[in-house]
Design a protein around this motif. Sequence first.
Motif, short mmCIF file in Angstrom:
data_model
loop_
_atom_site.label_atom_id
_atom_site.label_comp_id
_atom_site.label_asym_id
_atom_site.label_seq_id
_atom_site.Cartn_x
_atom_site.Cartn_y
_atom_site.Cartn_z
N PHE A 63 91.47 -35.01 73.74
CA PHE A 63 90.53 -34.23 74.55
C PHE A 63 90.87 -32.74 74.49
O PHE A 63 89.98 -31.89 74.32
CB PHE A 63 90.55 -34.73 76.00
N ASN A 64 92.14 -32.39 74.65
CA ASN A 64 92.52 -30.98 74.69
C ASN A 64 92.42 -30.32 73.32
O ASN A 64 92.08 -29.13 73.22
CB ASN A 64 93.93 -30.82 75.26
N VAL A 103 82.01 -35.15 77.99
CA VAL A 103 82.58 -36.39 77.46
C VAL A 103 82.26 -37.59 78.34
O VAL A 103 82.11 -38.72 77.83
CB VAL A 103 84.12 -36.23 77.31
N GLY A 131 83.99 -29.57 79.72
CA GLY A 131 84.48 -30.58 78.78
C GLY A 131 84.40 -31.97 79.35
O GLY A 131 83.98 -32.92 78.67
N CYS A 132 84.80 -32.11 80.61
CA CYS A 132 84.73 -33.43 81.27
C CYS A 132 83.29 -33.90 81.40
O CYS A 132 82.99 -35.08 81.15
CB CYS A 132 85.39 -33.35 82.65
N ASN A 144 92.83 -33.94 83.74
CA ASN A 144 92.65 -32.62 83.14
C ASN A 144 91.90 -31.68 84.07
O ASN A 144 92.25 -30.50 84.20
CB ASN A 144 91.89 -32.74 81.81
N LEU A 162 88.69 -29.78 72.91
CA LEU A 162 88.27 -28.69 73.80
C LEU A 162 88.68 -27.34 73.23
O LEU A 162 87.90 -26.38 73.27
CB LEU A 162 88.91 -28.90 75.18
N VAL A 209 85.95 -24.29 81.68
CA VAL A 209 86.04 -24.91 80.34
C VAL A 209 86.41 -26.39 80.48
O VAL A 209 85.78 -27.26 79.85
CB VAL A 209 87.07 -24.17 79.47
N ARG A 210 87.42 -26.68 81.30
CA ARG A 210 87.81 -28.08 81.47
C ARG A 210 86.70 -28.88 82.16
O ARG A 210 86.44 -30.04 81.80
CB ARG A 210 89.10 -28.17 82.29
N VAL A 219 86.38 -26.33 70.31
CA VAL A 219 85.04 -25.91 70.72
C VAL A 219 85.08 -24.58 71.48
O VAL A 219 84.24 -23.69 71.27
CB VAL A 219 84.38 -27.00 71.59
N ALA A 220 86.05 -24.43 72.39
CA ALA A 220 86.06 -23.27 73.29
C ALA A 220 86.62 -22.01 72.64
O ALA A 220 86.27 -20.91 73.04
CB ALA A 220 86.86 -23.61 74.55
#
Length: 547
Positions: free
Chosen positions: A284-285, A255, A251-252, A219, A288, A247-248, A291-292
Amino acid sequence: MNSTVVMINLFGAVALLIFGLSQVKDGVSRAFGARLRSGLSTGTRTGPRSFLSGFLATLALQSSTATALMAASFVERDFIKPRMAQVVLLGANVGTAVTAWIVGFGISWLSPVLILAGIGFYRSSSTSRQGLGAALLGIGIMLLSLHLMSAATEPLRQSTALLAFIGLLDNAWPVALVLTAAIAFISSSSLAAVVLILSIGATGAIPADLMLVLVLGANLGGAVPPFIASLGGDASARRVTLGNLIVRGLGCLAVLPFAGYAGAWLERIPTPASMFAVDAHLAFNLALAAVAWPLSSLLSSWMAQLIPQEVKPDFAPKYLDREELSTPVMALTNATREVLGVGDLIERMLARTSHALRSNDMGPLAEIGQLERRVDMLQQEVKVYLSQLARIGLAEEESRRSIHIIDYAINLEHIGDIIEKGLVPQLIKKISLGLTFSEEGHAELRRLMDLTLDNLRVAQTIFVTRDSGLARQMMEVKVEVRRMEKDSAERHLRRLQEGLLESLQTSSLHLDLLRDLKRINAHVVSVAHPILDEGGLLVESRLRSSA
């Protein structure tokens, strides 16, 4: 030697998957590109519609990178608000995750059927059918590559080297994340990286928590190519792709420390264990996006501070390099690129005019005058540049192409004049006097304005590709515009006869707007004339002979 063969087979299958992805993207772009771009630019007025537009565009194109770059270019031209573009990219990320999940089922028996159907459509003379054929071929190749990937990874089940390597990665999650991020970046596809993880994970050699870390890396790596591709663009475009990357990345980072717990939770999902990688990718997406999405306004404001708008000379041509006049092919390409930029300015003017019509707000019209001056200057520069090229001496085909470029530039300049001197004064008059169109009349004008924008986008494609099929469609659209203008005028007169107050107050404005939009479309359609004329498909007169 056996391990070498396995790796060759595996990387060959991955290469075939990437090729299939590119075929789908190219095919869908050829068949539905104009409608996709139109849908993406017009379907972003609310958060849910923006998310759905990004999701559907990515499902069609099989590329979140392509969707990200389209959204970034639309932000640059003020077709999409920056906040909505961030939501579009969240939808695109979910779209590519859903694609991976569908591919993960490995419906291998469909592969030959799709390839056969794709070849049948591809042999058609229609451009749209050829595009559909290429897309079907691409999907068939993707499914075939998954089957080959599964066969290639079968010997890895007993590989002590693979088990040792996975053991090393299991004790170094950051390294594992960077490894798959690099694979996704090199292949320009998080989907390819996730499918590779899925295939190797099917051997049962990768623990759930490590597989989740590898998916996180895919991702992260998939968000890098669109950002790099936008580096040469406007600041507004770079803000969109950088926001997606941040953002990604966040997120990574959020997590990664809890990958063990998250992996254990995902294992409880009642789907086959072989689908864990795509389940993790989708989960995950989705998380994400949840949240985003509420933070999209804050994110776009932060990006505006992080990447300030550069002050650039607005009126200088970008591509008219005098040193390349000695090479006619390069010079004509330069002029074509410059005129495409003029078309983008006209599209921006039309989009702002459409916004003013819809919102009853004069604010979007403030920039029209400056944009029209840029159009005037650039089309004049193109004419001077090509006149200098003509003095050097051109072949017959090059001379024709030069004339077509100048003709299109002149038509674009005429459109700019109509917008500035026709549409804008009429809308300013309507707004300043507080006049209101009837609901039916307003809807008619909006539909014709939307069709005009779509036609301009198709004209830009025709100008570059010189596609005779699209040119024929454009000539048919001219008839549709004439019919819409005539029907709207007749309905307006009926409303006048019925004594509808709004129609009485805005009668001249309504008819003048219809007339100007019809004139604009006539200039847009002219891009098809030389292409059809060269093919002997254009008659000199529509009048029937009396003989």
